[in-house]
Design an enzyme around this catalytic site. Structure first.
Site, PDB file in Angstrom:
ATOM      1  N   SER A 113       0.886  -1.292   0.055  1.00  0.00           N
ATOM      2  CA  SER A 113      -0.044  -0.022  -0.022  1.00  0.00           C
ATOM      3  C   SER A 113       0.763   1.152   0.196  1.00  0.00           C
ATOM      4  O   SER A 113       1.738   1.721  -1.212  1.00  0.00           O
ATOM      5  CB  SER A 113      -1.075   0.056   1.184  1.00  0.00           C
ATOM      6  N   HIS A 114       0.686   1.986   1.049  1.00  0.00           N
ATOM      7  CA  HIS A 114       1.453   3.493   1.121  1.00  0.00           C
ATOM      8  C   HIS A 114       2.671   3.209   1.559  1.00  0.00           C
ATOM      9  O   HIS A 114       3.827   4.300   1.385  1.00  0.00           O
ATOM     10  CB  HIS A 114       0.648   4.292   2.118  1.00  0.00           C
ATOM     11  N   ASP A 277      -3.001   6.400  -3.555  1.00  0.00           N
ATOM     12  CA  ASP A 277      -1.744   5.646  -2.806  1.00  0.00           C
ATOM     13  C   ASP A 277      -1.283   4.502  -3.661  1.00  0.00           C
ATOM     14  O   ASP A 277      -1.734   4.153  -4.725  1.00  0.00           O
ATOM     15  CB  ASP A 277      -2.007   5.252  -1.333  1.00  0.00           C
ATOM     16  N   ASP A 279      -1.649   1.199  -3.669  1.00  0.00           N
ATOM     17  CA  ASP A 279      -2.422   0.206  -4.288  1.00  0.00           C
ATOM     18  C   ASP A 279      -3.993   0.975  -4.547  1.00  0.00           C
ATOM     19  O   ASP A 279      -4.837   0.120  -5.015  1.00  0.00           O
ATOM     20  CB  ASP A 279      -2.702  -0.940  -3.246  1.00  0.00           C
ATOM     21  N   ASP A 281      -6.066   2.506  -3.076  1.00  0.00           N
ATOM     22  CA  ASP A 281      -7.446   2.506  -2.388  1.00  0.00           C
ATOM     23  C   ASP A 281      -7.628   3.691  -1.232  1.00  0.00           C
ATOM     24  O   ASP A 281      -8.560   4.037  -0.856  1.00  0.00           O
ATOM     25  CB  ASP A 281      -7.582   1.194  -1.268  1.00  0.00           C
ATOM     26  N   ARG A 282      -6.548   4.631  -1.325  1.00  0.00           N
ATOM     27  CA  ARG A 282      -6.559   6.016  -0.674  1.00  0.00           C
ATOM     28  C   ARG A 282      -6.842   7.068  -1.438  1.00  0.00           C
ATOM     29  O   ARG A 282      -6.621   6.765  -2.607  1.00  0.00           O
ATOM     30  CB  ARG A 282      -5.204   6.117   0.176  1.00  0.00           C
ATOM     31  N   LYS A 376     -11.977   0.334   0.572  1.00  0.00           N
ATOM     32  CA  LYS A 376     -11.739   1.811   0.409  1.00  0.00           C
ATOM     33  C   LYS A 376     -11.363   1.969  -1.193  1.00  0.00           C
ATOM     34  O   LYS A 376     -10.608   1.125  -1.776  1.00  0.00           O
ATOM     35  CB  LYS A 376     -10.795   2.360   1.353  1.00  0.00           C
TER      36      LYS A 376
HETATM   37  C1  VG1 Z   1      -3.007   2.352   8.469  1.00  0.00           C
HETATM   38  C2  VG1 Z   1      -4.236   3.337   8.719  1.00  0.00           C
HETATM   39  C3  VG1 Z   1      -5.170   2.663   8.686  1.00  0.00           C
HETATM   40  C4  VG1 Z   1      -5.693   1.836   7.318  1.00  0.00           C
HETATM   41  C5  VG1 Z   1      -4.186   0.984   7.140  1.00  0.00           C
HETATM   42  C6  VG1 Z   1      -4.219   0.256   5.670  1.00  0.00           C
HETATM   43  O1  VG1 Z   1      -2.975   1.129   9.503  1.00  0.00           O
HETATM   44  O2  VG1 Z   1      -3.934   4.148   9.894  1.00  0.00           O
HETATM   45  O3  VG1 Z   1      -6.455   3.394   8.833  1.00  0.00           O
HETATM   46  O4  VG1 Z   1      -6.859   0.940   7.127  1.00  0.00           O
HETATM   47  O5  VG1 Z   1      -3.170   1.779   7.251  1.00  0.00           O
HETATM   48  O6  VG1 Z   1      -4.387   1.292   4.671  1.00  0.00           O
HETATM   49  P1  VG1 Z   1      -1.946   1.506  10.770  1.00  0.00           P
HETATM   50  O7  VG1 Z   1      -2.366   0.225  11.534  1.00  0.00           O
HETATM   51  O8  VG1 Z   1      -0.791   1.731  10.133  1.00  0.00           O
HETATM   52  O9  VG1 Z   1      -2.470   2.569  11.432  1.00  0.00           O
HETATM   53  V1  VG1 Z   1      -3.346   0.947   3.310  1.00  0.00           V
HETATM   54  O10 VG1 Z   1      -4.034   2.065   2.092  1.00  0.00           O
HETATM   55  O11 VG1 Z   1      -1.847   1.243   3.776  1.00  0.00           O
HETATM   56  O12 VG1 Z   1      -3.929  -0.699   2.924  1.00  0.00           O
HETATM   57 CO    CO Z   2      -3.532   1.714   0.211  1.00  0.00          CO
END
Ligand code: VG1
Ligand code: CO
Length: 543
Positions: A113-114, A277, A279, A281-282, A376
């Site tokens: 993801s990010h 982001d 993948d 989804d953000r 998302k």
């Molecule tokens: C973070 C965010 C959370 C989100 C998750 C996955 O998790 O706070 O809200 O659902 O990333 O997003 P954490 O445990 O690091 O706070 V993504 O777009 O990285 O799949």
């Molecule tokens: Co993501």
């Protein structure tokens, strides 16, 4: 072609976090690492004969190699068919969409993801269930238990197959179909939003920049925003997915998407800016010299949802993660619907969406989505905003400030302390938990504490429970401080401190956010002794 049984041994640390298993590429590319985890997913799923799996990723380094390995293992596990995104590309929301549309039994998404990519960056694997959403904790825990006892895995010795050309091929008895990465998703978007109105908006000279951050959303945004909606070429920037995201952090917030923020602050800024982001989804929404917080974005979309054809009948409910601001709660109240509060992570929204208890969901971490899929969805949120801008004829700033005037403003910020020592983070949270019972009734910088607890959640649909989902200190004036440790990082620990202050008075809605929150920021430090525990005087990232 033959199926081999390979002897292996458990590798520690394969417990999925907030969103799948995330580790350094160097960890994932160790012998047996990916194979152990995938075999554990397959053990958890049981017999998959006759079933279809969806497979794709965000294009980061190691994506293509991992896809070939997983295809060979899926063939050995007896899947009838795997649908792979062309070039190995499928955004997280596209996987959810394809699972649902093609009635697959689930999907594997390769993404961290990010998190940054490249040979020294991160890699990740997520499993999504037949409803299209992230596997619930019962499934991820079962996968983890298999990783602790695994002794062998099964894999075909077939050669790599071509994943760049659309069409079908075969591994052992399994059919592999390379599908267009965008088509199913784009067709769904066209049904949800008023594409004619958005086309007319662009035809009228409306300008926009969508920053794909060299991650997976670029091809989707190009095909839909430039292709179907007629925005001029160049509207989507950084549109080509790169294995290392161009060396950037594909995290759409004002800190990491600095290029877009600078563009939106220029004298000749476009009317509308957005980013997604790694993948896809953000989403981040930006007006001219005006950033929209994700919590406000959720509330604004909820308040105006009926402008979009897909939501014309109104909302059944709203759901937000606990640290997300309560701006959406005020909209829910005005609409006479429920607002559900869940732990952080999209997997907790699935049951509510399936049960028809929520239509829109959101998280403060730039995540917004609805029951159109079970993830998302970055491009979806941007199209929703475009639909709203087209329908209202107003700009982003006007829409948000009018929303504040009607509902009040929830000043909101998240302070992240990244890559701190794991033990220091554990101690900080442990110390904080000890203090909680004595906090009620005390005054912190003029805020009287109403209650303080460690958030636990019972799913209203399936009754499952989770504990320790974030320490919250809730004040009598409605403001809040929340502390939790990240479950997606791959280095040490990351402490997130979430700050929220409600301001009903419109004459007080134009203050700089950090200034408006100053008394809470100081209170957060004094209660948790962040500097003492972490050795950091200031956060790494403020959003
Ligand atoms: C973070 C965010 C959370 C989100 C998750 C996955 O998790 O706070 O809200 O659902 O990333 O997003 P954490 O445990 O690091 O706070 V993504 O777009 O990285 O799949
Ligand atoms: Co993501």
């Amino acid at each position: 072609m033959a199926i081999q049984t390979v002897t292996t041994h458990p590798i520690p640390g394969q417990r999925p976090g907030t969103s799948g298993l995330r580790k350094k590429v160097t960890t994932f590319s160790q012998p047996h690492y990916l194979e152990n985890f995938i075999q554990s997913v397959f053990y958890t799923l049981g017999d998959c004969s006759g079933k279809t799996l969806v497979l794709g990723g965000d294009g980061r380094y190691h994506n293509r190699a991992a896809i070939q390995t997983i295809l060979r293992m899926a063939a050995a596990h007896g899947y009838a068919q795997v649908l792979v995104g062309q070039g190995g590309i499928l955004s997280t929301p596209a996987v959810s969409c394809v699972i649902r549309k093609r009635q697959a039994s689930g999907g594997i998404i390769l993404s961290a993801s990010h998190n940054p990519g490249g040979p020294d960056g991160d890699f990740g694997v997520k499993y999504n269930i037949a409803a299209g959403g992230p596997a619930p904790e019962s499934v991820t825990e079962a996968i983890f238990h298999h990783t602790e006892t695994i002794t062998q895995y099964r894999i075909s010795d077939a050669a790599d197959i071509d994943i760049d050309t659309l069409g079908a091929s075969q591994i052992e008895n399994m059919r592999v179909e390379v599908i267009d990465s965008v088509a199913d998703y784009a067709e769904l978007m066209a049904r949800l939003f008023d594409f004619d109105a958005i086309r007319a908006l662009f035809a009228g000279g409306f300008t926009m920049r969508f920053d794909g951050m060299h991650a997976v959303s670029g091809p989707y945004a190009k095909a839909i925003i430039e292709g179907m909606l007629g925005a001029p070429a160049g509207t989507v920037i950084n549109a080509v997915p790169l294995e290392d995201f161009g060396g950037h952090h594909p995290d759409p917030n004002p800190v990491n998407a600095a290029e877009l923020i600078a563009l939106m602050a220029a004298a000749d800024a476009p009317d509308f800016g957005a980013a997604s982001d790694g993948d896809g989804d953000r989403n981040m929404i930006v007006g001219r010299k005006f950033d929209v917080t994700p919590s406000d974005s959720l509330a604004v979309l909820a308040a105006n949802a009926t402008v979009a054809p897909g939501y014309r009948d109104g909302l059944k409910g709203i759901a937000r993660s606990m640290p997300t601001s309560r701006a959406a709660d005020r909209v829910a109240e005005a609409l006479g619907i429920q607002c559900h509060e869940t732990p952080t992570g999209w997997k907790f929204f699935g049951t509510l969406l399936d049960a028809g208890m929520a239509t829109l969901c959101g998280e403060e971490s730039y995540g917004t989505g609805s029951d159109h899929i079970r993830e998302k969805d970055g491009v979806w949120a941007v199209l929703f905003w475009l639909n709203l801008l087209a329908a209202s004829g107003k700009g982003v700033e006007q829409i948000v400030t009018e929303h504040w005037a009607r509902f009040g403003r929830h000043y909101y910020s998240r302070h992240d302390y990244e890559a701190i020592e794991t033990e220091a983070a554990r101690l900080l949270m442990a110390d904080l938990r000890i203090k909680l019972p004595a906090l009620a009734g005390t005054v912190l910088n003029a805020h009287t504490v109403d209650f303080a607890d460690d958030f636990s959640y019972t799913d209203p649909v399936d009754g499952s429970t989770v504990q320790q989902q974030g320490v919250r200190i809730v004040m009598k004036d409605g403001s809040r401080i929340v502390y939790r440790l990240s479950g997606t990082g791959t280095e040490g620990a990351t402490l997130r401190v979430y700050l929220e202050l409600f301001e009903p008075d419109p004459t007080q809605h134009q203050r700089p956010t950090q200034q408006a929150l100053a008394s809470l920021i100081a209170a957060a430090e004094s209660v948790a002794s962040i500097a003492m525990h972490t050795g950091r005087a200031t956060p790494t990232v403020i959003t």
